[in-house]
Design a protein around this motif. Sequence first.
Motif, PDB file in Angstrom:
ATOM      1  N   PHE A  53      36.704  66.489 -12.161  1.00 53.55           N
ATOM      2  CA  PHE A  53      35.332  66.430 -12.677  1.00 53.55           C
ATOM      3  C   PHE A  53      34.354  65.971 -11.592  1.00 53.55           C
ATOM      4  O   PHE A  53      33.229  66.458 -11.507  1.00 53.55           O
ATOM      5  N   PHE A  54      34.816  65.031 -10.753  1.00 51.13           N
ATOM      6  CA  PHE A  54      33.959  64.530  -9.684  1.00 51.13           C
ATOM      7  C   PHE A  54      33.613  65.655  -8.708  1.00 51.13           C
ATOM      8  O   PHE A  54      32.443  65.828  -8.343  1.00 51.13           O
TER       9      PHE A  54
ATOM     10  N   SER B 117      39.811  62.820 -13.298  1.00 59.49           N
ATOM     11  CA  SER B 117      38.565  62.251 -12.773  1.00 59.49           C
ATOM     12  C   SER B 117      38.143  62.969 -11.498  1.00 59.49           C
ATOM     13  O   SER B 117      36.980  63.326 -11.319  1.00 59.49           O
TER      14      SER B 117
ATOM     15  N   PHE C 193      27.501  49.043 -15.760  1.00 61.57           N
ATOM     16  CA  PHE C 193      28.335  50.015 -16.471  1.00 61.57           C
ATOM     17  C   PHE C 193      29.485  50.490 -15.581  1.00 61.57           C
ATOM     18  O   PHE C 193      30.650  50.521 -16.012  1.00 61.57           O
ATOM     19  N   LEU C 194      29.157  50.808 -14.324  1.00 61.37           N
ATOM     20  CA  LEU C 194      30.182  51.263 -13.385  1.00 61.37           C
ATOM     21  C   LEU C 194      31.244  50.184 -13.178  1.00 61.37           C
ATOM     22  O   LEU C 194      32.447  50.460 -13.224  1.00 61.37           O
TER      23      LEU C 194
ATOM     24  N   LEU D  71      24.175  58.467  -8.734  1.00 63.82           N
ATOM     25  CA  LEU D  71      25.572  58.417  -8.298  1.00 63.82           C
ATOM     26  C   LEU D  71      26.446  57.395  -9.047  1.00 63.82           C
ATOM     27  O   LEU D  71      27.557  57.744  -9.471  1.00 63.82           O
ATOM     28  N   PRO D  72      25.972  56.132  -9.224  1.00 66.41           N
ATOM     29  CA  PRO D  72      26.832  55.178  -9.949  1.00 66.41           C
ATOM     30  C   PRO D  72      27.210  55.672 -11.346  1.00 66.41           C
ATOM     31  O   PRO D  72      28.369  55.570 -11.753  1.00 66.41           O
ATOM     32  N   THR D  73      26.227  56.252 -12.044  1.00 68.71           N
ATOM     33  CA  THR D  73      26.504  56.745 -13.389  1.00 68.71           C
ATOM     34  C   THR D  73      27.485  57.908 -13.355  1.00 68.71           C
ATOM     35  O   THR D  73      28.365  58.022 -14.210  1.00 68.71           O
ATOM     36  N   VAL D  74      27.334  58.777 -12.350  1.00 61.30           N
ATOM     37  CA  VAL D  74      28.252  59.916 -12.227  1.00 61.30           C
ATOM     38  C   VAL D  74      29.685  59.425 -12.045  1.00 61.30           C
ATOM     39  O   VAL D  74      30.600  59.860 -12.754  1.00 61.30           O
ATOM     40  N   VAL D  75      29.857  58.484 -11.110  1.00 66.53           N
ATOM     41  CA  VAL D  75      31.204  57.955 -10.858  1.00 66.53           C
ATOM     42  C   VAL D  75      31.764  57.299 -12.121  1.00 66.53           C
ATOM     43  O   VAL D  75      32.915  57.529 -12.513  1.00 66.53           O
ATOM     44  N   ALA D  76      30.915  56.505 -12.789  1.00 68.10           N
ATOM     45  CA  ALA D  76      31.374  55.818 -14.003  1.00 68.10           C
ATOM     46  C   ALA D  76      31.811  56.817 -15.069  1.00 68.10           C
ATOM     47  O   ALA D  76      32.879  56.682 -15.673  1.00 68.10           O
ATOM     48  N   ILE D  77      30.996  57.856 -15.293  1.00 72.77           N
ATOM     49  CA  ILE D  77      31.310  58.832 -16.343  1.00 72.77           C
ATOM     50  C   ILE D  77      32.571  59.622 -15.993  1.00 72.77           C
ATOM     51  O   ILE D  77      33.411  59.911 -16.858  1.00 72.77           O
ATOM     52  N   VAL D  78      32.707  59.939 -14.713  1.00 78.36           N
ATOM     53  CA  VAL D  78      33.879  60.693 -14.271  1.00 78.36           C
ATOM     54  C   VAL D  78      35.164  59.894 -14.531  1.00 78.36           C
ATOM     55  O   VAL D  78      36.163  60.428 -15.022  1.00 78.36           O
ATOM     56  N   ILE D  79      35.119  58.584 -14.232  1.00 80.49           N
ATOM     57  CA  ILE D  79      36.289  57.737 -14.517  1.00 80.49           C
ATOM     58  C   ILE D  79      36.505  57.646 -16.028  1.00 80.49           C
ATOM     59  O   ILE D  79      37.627  57.723 -16.524  1.00 80.49           O
ATOM     60  N   PHE D  80      35.399  57.517 -16.769  1.00 79.29           N
ATOM     61  CA  PHE D  80      35.494  57.459 -18.231  1.00 79.29           C
ATOM     62  C   PHE D  80      36.170  58.711 -18.779  1.00 79.29           C
ATOM     63  O   PHE D  80      37.043  58.639 -19.654  1.00 79.29           O
TER      64      PHE D  80
ATOM     65  N   ILE E  32      33.486  49.922 -16.249  1.00 82.47           N
ATOM     66  CA  ILE E  32      34.441  51.036 -16.318  1.00 82.47           C
ATOM     67  C   ILE E  32      35.563  50.851 -15.289  1.00 82.47           C
ATOM     68  O   ILE E  32      36.739  51.084 -15.583  1.00 82.47           O
TER      69      ILE E  32
ATOM     70  N   ASP F 104      23.148  50.580 -14.701  1.00 83.13           N
ATOM     71  CA  ASP F 104      24.102  51.575 -14.219  1.00 83.13           C
ATOM     72  C   ASP F 104      25.234  50.914 -13.449  1.00 83.13           C
ATOM     73  O   ASP F 104      26.403  51.250 -13.643  1.00 83.13           O
ATOM     74  N   LEU F 105      24.868  49.972 -12.566  1.00 83.50           N
ATOM     75  CA  LEU F 105      25.891  49.298 -11.766  1.00 83.50           C
ATOM     76  C   LEU F 105      26.816  48.468 -12.647  1.00 83.50           C
ATOM     77  O   LEU F 105      28.028  48.440 -12.447  1.00 83.50           O
TER      78      LEU F 105
ATOM     79  N   MET G 132      31.098  67.984 -10.262  1.00 87.42           N
ATOM     80  CA  MET G 132      29.767  67.377 -10.280  1.00 87.42           C
ATOM     81  C   MET G 132      29.137  67.406  -8.903  1.00 87.42           C
ATOM     82  O   MET G 132      27.984  67.780  -8.730  1.00 87.42           O
TER      83      MET G 132
END
Lengths: 160, 175
Positions: free
Chosen positions: B44-45, B41, B15-16, A42-51, B19, B12-13, B48
Amino acid sequence: MNVATVIINIFALGCLIFAFIKDRTKAKMALVIALKSFIRVLPTVVAIVIFIGLLLGFVPKSTISNIIGEQAGFKGILVVAVLGAVLHIPSLISFPLASSLLKSGASVTAVAVFITTLTMIGVVTLPLEIRELGKRIAILRNGMSFVIAIVIGLIMGMIL
Amino acid sequence: MKEQLRNVEMQDLVFLGFILIVATVLLSIFPDRREVVITTSWEFFVEMISILPAVMVLIGIFAVFVPKDLVVRYLGRDAGIKGIFLAIIMGALPTGPLYIAFPIASALLKKGARISNVIVFLSAWSCIKLPQELVELEFLGLKFMLARLSLTVVFVTIMGLAIERMVAKWNDCEC
Protein backbone atom coordinates in the motif's frame (compact mmCIF):
# COMPACT_ATOMS: atom_id res chain seq x y z
CA MET A 1 2.83 -0.32 -11.98
CA ASN A 2 -0.73 -0.12 -13.26
CA VAL A 3 -2.24 2.06 -15.94
CA ALA A 4 -3.80 4.54 -13.51
CA THR A 5 -0.45 5.26 -11.89
CA VAL A 6 1.16 5.97 -15.24
CA ILE A 7 -1.69 8.22 -16.40
CA ILE A 8 -1.69 10.21 -13.16
CA ASN A 9 2.06 10.82 -13.31
CA ILE A 10 2.02 11.77 -16.99
CA PHE A 11 -0.89 14.15 -16.36
CA ALA A 12 0.93 15.84 -13.46
CA LEU A 13 4.17 16.04 -15.42
CA GLY A 14 2.34 17.59 -18.37
CA CYS A 15 0.74 20.21 -16.10
CA LEU A 16 4.13 20.94 -14.53
CA ILE A 17 5.84 21.43 -17.90
CA PHE A 18 2.99 23.70 -19.01
CA ALA A 19 3.31 25.66 -15.75
CA PHE A 20 7.06 26.14 -16.28
CA ILE A 21 6.50 27.37 -19.84
CA LYS A 22 3.87 29.83 -18.65
CA ASP A 23 5.65 31.27 -15.62
CA ARG A 24 8.91 30.02 -14.16
CA THR A 25 8.70 31.71 -10.76
CA LYS A 26 5.09 30.68 -10.21
CA ALA A 27 5.89 27.10 -11.21
CA LYS A 28 8.72 27.03 -8.68
CA MET A 29 6.32 28.32 -6.02
CA ALA A 30 3.95 25.51 -6.96
CA LEU A 31 6.72 22.97 -6.41
CA VAL A 32 7.47 24.43 -2.97
CA ILE A 33 3.78 24.14 -2.04
CA ALA A 34 3.76 20.58 -3.39
CA LEU A 35 6.76 19.64 -1.27
CA LYS A 36 5.23 21.22 1.85
CA SER A 37 1.88 19.47 1.43
CA PHE A 38 3.71 16.22 0.74
CA ILE A 39 5.65 16.47 4.01
CA ARG A 40 2.50 17.43 5.90
CA VAL A 41 0.53 14.42 4.68
CA LEU A 42 3.39 11.91 5.02
CA PRO A 43 2.91 11.02 8.74
CA THR A 44 -0.76 10.27 8.14
CA VAL A 45 0.06 8.20 5.06
CA VAL A 46 2.57 6.08 6.97
CA ALA A 47 0.16 5.68 9.89
CA ILE A 48 -2.74 4.61 7.65
CA VAL A 49 -0.56 2.22 5.68
CA ILE A 50 0.52 0.48 8.91
CA PHE A 51 -3.10 0.49 10.07
CA ILE A 52 -4.15 -1.21 6.83
CA GLY A 53 -1.41 -3.82 7.29
CA LEU A 54 -2.61 -4.56 10.81
CA LEU A 55 -6.24 -4.64 9.70
CA LEU A 56 -5.62 -7.13 6.90
CA GLY A 57 -3.12 -9.13 8.94
CA PHE A 58 -5.06 -9.50 12.17
CA VAL A 59 -8.78 -9.08 11.53
CA PRO A 60 -10.19 -12.12 9.73
CA LYS A 61 -12.15 -11.49 6.53
CA SER A 62 -15.20 -13.12 8.03
CA THR A 63 -15.25 -10.59 10.88
CA ILE A 64 -15.12 -7.61 8.56
CA SER A 65 -17.74 -9.01 6.20
CA ASN A 66 -19.97 -9.85 9.18
CA ILE A 67 -19.90 -6.23 10.29
CA ILE A 68 -19.92 -4.38 6.97
CA GLY A 69 -20.22 -7.06 4.28
CA GLU A 70 -23.00 -7.90 1.83
CA GLN A 71 -24.94 -9.85 4.42
CA ALA A 72 -24.45 -7.39 7.28
CA GLY A 73 -27.59 -5.45 6.45
CA PHE A 74 -28.56 -1.90 7.24
CA LYS A 75 -26.99 -1.80 10.69
CA GLY A 76 -23.51 -2.18 9.22
CA ILE A 77 -24.17 0.65 6.77
CA LEU A 78 -25.31 2.92 9.60
CA VAL A 79 -22.15 2.08 11.55
CA VAL A 80 -19.80 3.09 8.70
CA ALA A 81 -21.91 6.17 7.95
CA VAL A 82 -21.55 7.41 11.53
CA LEU A 83 -17.88 6.44 11.60
CA GLY A 84 -17.26 8.39 8.40
CA ALA A 85 -19.09 11.42 9.76
CA VAL A 86 -17.15 11.50 13.02
CA LEU A 87 -13.65 10.58 11.80
CA HIS A 88 -11.46 13.34 10.48
CA ILE A 89 -9.30 11.66 7.82
CA PRO A 90 -8.20 13.49 4.67
CA SER A 91 -10.06 12.09 1.64
CA LEU A 92 -6.68 11.44 0.00
CA ILE A 93 -6.02 8.81 2.66
CA SER A 94 -9.55 7.45 2.71
CA PHE A 95 -9.24 5.78 -0.70
CA PRO A 96 -6.46 3.29 0.14
CA LEU A 97 -8.29 2.59 3.39
CA ALA A 98 -11.52 1.99 1.46
CA SER A 99 -9.75 -0.29 -1.00
CA SER A 100 -8.28 -2.36 1.85
CA LEU A 101 -11.75 -2.69 3.38
CA LEU A 102 -13.13 -3.86 0.01
CA LYS A 103 -10.33 -6.43 -0.25
CA SER A 104 -11.12 -7.76 3.20
CA GLY A 105 -14.79 -8.38 2.65
CA ALA A 106 -16.63 -5.08 3.02
CA SER A 107 -19.49 -4.40 0.60
CA VAL A 108 -19.36 -1.75 -2.14
CA THR A 109 -22.28 -0.02 -0.41
CA ALA A 110 -20.46 0.21 2.92
CA VAL A 111 -17.29 1.53 1.31
CA ALA A 112 -19.11 4.13 -0.82
CA VAL A 113 -21.10 5.32 2.20
CA PHE A 114 -17.92 5.55 4.25
CA ILE A 115 -16.10 7.67 1.64
CA THR A 116 -19.10 9.94 1.13
CA THR A 117 -19.83 10.69 4.80
CA LEU A 118 -16.12 10.99 5.50
CA THR A 119 -15.67 13.70 2.90
CA MET A 120 -19.01 15.52 3.02
CA ILE A 121 -19.76 15.54 6.72
CA GLY A 122 -17.49 17.02 9.33
CA VAL A 123 -18.55 16.74 12.92
CA VAL A 124 -15.19 18.21 13.93
CA THR A 125 -15.62 21.22 11.64
CA LEU A 126 -19.35 21.68 12.37
CA PRO A 127 -18.84 24.55 14.88
CA LEU A 128 -16.82 26.44 12.26
CA GLU A 129 -19.48 25.76 9.63
CA ILE A 130 -22.25 27.01 11.96
CA ARG A 131 -20.29 30.18 12.66
CA GLU A 132 -19.78 30.92 8.97
CA LEU A 133 -23.07 29.77 7.44
CA GLY A 134 -25.52 29.78 10.33
CA LYS A 135 -27.07 26.93 12.26
CA ARG A 136 -29.86 26.25 9.80
CA ILE A 137 -27.81 25.70 6.64
CA ALA A 138 -24.98 23.90 8.44
CA ILE A 139 -27.24 21.36 10.14
CA LEU A 140 -29.43 20.87 7.07
CA ARG A 141 -26.35 20.31 4.89
CA ASN A 142 -24.72 17.79 7.22
CA GLY A 143 -27.98 15.99 7.99
CA MET A 144 -29.05 15.67 4.39
CA SER A 145 -25.54 14.66 3.33
CA PHE A 146 -25.83 11.77 5.77
CA VAL A 147 -29.02 10.60 4.09
CA ILE A 148 -27.79 11.01 0.50
CA ALA A 149 -24.52 9.24 1.38
CA ILE A 150 -26.55 6.17 2.30
CA VAL A 151 -28.69 6.48 -0.85
CA ILE A 152 -25.56 6.82 -3.04
CA GLY A 153 -24.02 3.78 -1.34
CA LEU A 154 -27.16 1.66 -1.81
CA ILE A 155 -27.40 2.53 -5.51
CA MET A 156 -23.70 1.78 -5.99
CA GLY A 157 -24.16 -1.56 -4.30
CA MET A 158 -26.90 -2.33 -6.80
CA ILE A 159 -25.07 -1.27 -9.97
CA LEU A 160 -21.53 -2.47 -9.20
CA MET B 1 -5.81 29.54 11.43
CA LYS B 2 -2.07 28.87 11.71
CA GLU B 3 -2.51 27.52 15.21
CA GLN B 4 -5.21 25.20 13.93
CA LEU B 5 -2.86 23.86 11.30
CA ARG B 6 -0.13 23.25 13.86
CA ASN B 7 -2.59 21.32 16.01
CA VAL B 8 -3.54 19.17 13.06
CA GLU B 9 0.10 18.29 12.41
CA MET B 10 0.67 17.50 16.07
CA GLN B 11 -2.37 15.22 15.99
CA ASP B 12 -0.98 13.45 12.94
CA LEU B 13 2.32 12.74 14.69
CA VAL B 14 0.53 11.52 17.82
CA PHE B 15 -1.62 9.24 15.65
CA LEU B 16 1.47 7.89 13.88
CA GLY B 17 3.24 7.27 17.20
CA PHE B 18 0.18 5.49 18.57
CA ILE B 19 -0.11 3.24 15.51
CA LEU B 20 3.62 2.45 15.65
CA ILE B 21 3.39 1.43 19.29
CA VAL B 22 0.31 -0.73 18.65
CA ALA B 23 2.02 -2.36 15.65
CA THR B 24 5.23 -3.06 17.58
CA VAL B 25 3.37 -4.59 20.52
CA LEU B 26 1.07 -6.72 18.32
CA LEU B 27 3.86 -7.95 16.07
CA SER B 28 6.12 -8.92 18.98
CA ILE B 29 3.28 -10.92 20.56
CA PHE B 30 2.33 -12.55 17.23
CA PRO B 31 5.58 -12.94 15.26
CA ASP B 32 3.84 -15.22 12.73
CA ARG B 33 1.79 -12.25 11.50
CA ARG B 34 4.85 -10.10 10.85
CA GLU B 35 5.31 -11.11 7.25
CA VAL B 36 1.73 -10.55 6.09
CA VAL B 37 1.41 -7.21 7.92
CA ILE B 38 4.73 -5.88 6.61
CA THR B 39 4.10 -7.01 3.01
CA THR B 40 0.57 -5.55 2.98
CA SER B 41 1.72 -2.24 4.47
CA TRP B 42 4.64 -2.06 2.07
CA GLU B 43 2.44 -2.74 -0.98
CA PHE B 44 0.00 0.00 0.00
CA PHE B 45 2.88 2.35 0.79
CA VAL B 46 4.47 1.82 -2.63
CA GLU B 47 1.12 2.41 -4.33
CA MET B 48 0.57 5.63 -2.35
CA ILE B 49 4.09 6.92 -2.88
CA SER B 50 3.93 6.30 -6.63
CA ILE B 51 1.07 8.78 -7.03
CA LEU B 52 1.38 11.19 -4.07
CA PRO B 53 4.12 13.41 -5.58
CA ALA B 54 2.01 13.83 -8.74
CA VAL B 55 -1.08 14.68 -6.68
CA MET B 56 0.86 17.21 -4.62
CA VAL B 57 2.34 18.84 -7.72
CA LEU B 58 -1.20 19.32 -9.07
CA ILE B 59 -2.34 20.83 -5.76
CA GLY B 60 0.66 23.19 -5.86
CA ILE B 61 0.05 24.25 -9.45
CA PHE B 62 -3.61 25.01 -8.83
CA ALA B 63 -2.83 26.87 -5.61
CA VAL B 64 -0.45 29.18 -7.47
CA PHE B 65 -2.14 29.59 -10.84
CA VAL B 66 -5.83 29.81 -9.88
CA PRO B 67 -6.60 33.26 -8.44
CA LYS B 68 -8.00 33.20 -4.91
CA ASP B 69 -11.03 35.36 -5.65
CA LEU B 70 -11.99 33.35 -8.73
CA VAL B 71 -14.80 31.55 -6.95
CA VAL B 72 -16.33 34.66 -5.43
CA ARG B 73 -15.98 36.44 -8.76
CA TYR B 74 -17.71 33.88 -10.91
CA LEU B 75 -20.03 31.94 -8.67
CA GLY B 76 -23.48 32.82 -7.53
CA ARG B 77 -24.92 34.98 -10.24
CA ASP B 78 -26.10 32.20 -12.50
CA ALA B 79 -29.14 30.21 -11.59
CA GLY B 80 -30.19 26.85 -12.97
CA ILE B 81 -27.98 24.32 -14.67
CA LYS B 82 -25.23 26.80 -15.49
CA GLY B 83 -24.97 27.86 -11.84
CA ILE B 84 -24.88 24.27 -10.60
CA PHE B 85 -22.32 23.34 -13.23
CA LEU B 86 -20.05 26.25 -12.31
CA ALA B 87 -20.43 25.41 -8.62
CA ILE B 88 -19.26 21.86 -9.24
CA ILE B 89 -16.29 22.95 -11.37
CA MET B 90 -15.23 25.58 -8.82
CA GLY B 91 -15.63 23.15 -5.97
CA ALA B 92 -13.60 20.49 -7.75
CA LEU B 93 -10.57 22.76 -8.12
CA PRO B 94 -7.93 21.49 -5.75
CA THR B 95 -7.81 24.18 -3.14
CA GLY B 96 -7.44 22.70 0.30
CA PRO B 97 -9.58 21.22 3.08
CA LEU B 98 -13.27 21.90 3.67
CA TYR B 99 -12.81 24.44 6.47
CA ILE B 100 -11.21 26.84 4.00
CA ALA B 101 -14.39 26.69 1.93
CA PHE B 102 -16.73 27.87 4.73
CA PRO B 103 -15.57 31.51 4.72
CA ILE B 104 -15.79 31.51 0.90
CA ALA B 105 -19.33 30.10 1.07
CA SER B 106 -20.24 32.70 3.66
CA ALA B 107 -18.90 35.49 1.44
CA LEU B 108 -20.93 34.09 -1.45
CA LEU B 109 -24.14 34.04 0.58
CA LYS B 110 -23.58 37.62 1.73
CA LYS B 111 -23.05 38.59 -1.88
CA GLY B 112 -26.50 37.21 -2.63
CA ALA B 113 -25.54 33.95 -4.30
CA ARG B 114 -28.23 31.29 -4.54
CA ILE B 115 -28.21 28.91 -1.59
CA SER B 116 -28.45 25.90 -3.91
CA ASN B 117 -25.26 26.96 -5.71
CA VAL B 118 -23.41 27.46 -2.44
CA ILE B 119 -24.49 24.06 -1.09
CA VAL B 120 -23.47 22.33 -4.32
CA PHE B 121 -20.18 24.23 -4.25
CA LEU B 122 -19.46 23.08 -0.67
CA SER B 123 -20.35 19.48 -1.43
CA ALA B 124 -18.28 19.42 -4.61
CA TRP B 125 -15.41 20.97 -2.66
CA SER B 126 -15.60 18.24 -0.07
CA CYS B 127 -15.89 15.18 -2.28
CA ILE B 128 -15.02 15.87 -5.91
CA LYS B 129 -11.50 17.30 -5.63
CA LEU B 130 -9.57 16.74 -8.85
CA PRO B 131 -6.30 15.32 -7.38
CA GLN B 132 -8.25 13.19 -4.89
CA GLU B 133 -10.19 11.68 -7.76
CA LEU B 134 -6.91 10.49 -9.24
CA VAL B 135 -6.21 8.67 -5.97
CA GLU B 136 -9.71 7.18 -6.08
CA LEU B 137 -9.04 6.02 -9.65
CA GLU B 138 -5.79 4.37 -8.54
CA PHE B 139 -7.21 2.51 -5.56
CA LEU B 140 -10.86 1.84 -6.40
CA GLY B 141 -10.87 1.75 -10.18
CA LEU B 142 -12.58 3.68 -12.97
CA LYS B 143 -16.03 2.09 -12.58
CA PHE B 144 -16.28 2.84 -8.86
CA MET B 145 -15.01 6.38 -9.34
CA LEU B 146 -17.36 7.25 -12.21
CA ALA B 147 -20.39 5.73 -10.47
CA ARG B 148 -19.70 7.57 -7.22
CA LEU B 149 -18.99 10.85 -9.02
CA SER B 150 -22.11 10.88 -11.16
CA LEU B 151 -24.37 9.80 -8.29
CA THR B 152 -22.81 12.44 -6.06
CA VAL B 153 -23.40 15.20 -8.62
CA VAL B 154 -27.05 14.20 -9.03
CA PHE B 155 -27.87 13.92 -5.32
CA VAL B 156 -25.88 16.96 -4.27
CA THR B 157 -27.85 19.03 -6.79
CA ILE B 158 -31.13 17.70 -5.41
CA MET B 159 -29.94 18.45 -1.88
CA GLY B 160 -28.92 22.00 -2.81
CA LEU B 161 -32.32 22.76 -4.34
CA ALA B 162 -34.15 21.17 -1.40
CA ILE B 163 -32.22 23.16 1.20
CA GLU B 164 -32.82 26.35 -0.77
CA ARG B 165 -36.59 25.67 -0.76
CA MET B 166 -36.64 24.93 2.95
CA VAL B 167 -34.70 28.03 3.91
CA ALA B 168 -36.95 30.16 1.70
CA LYS B 169 -40.05 28.70 3.34
CA TRP B 170 -38.72 29.34 6.83
CA ASN B 171 -37.91 32.91 5.93
CA ASP B 172 -41.48 33.40 4.65
CA CYS B 173 -42.93 32.11 7.90
CA GLU B 174 -40.83 34.46 9.97
CA CYS B 175 -41.85 37.52 7.99
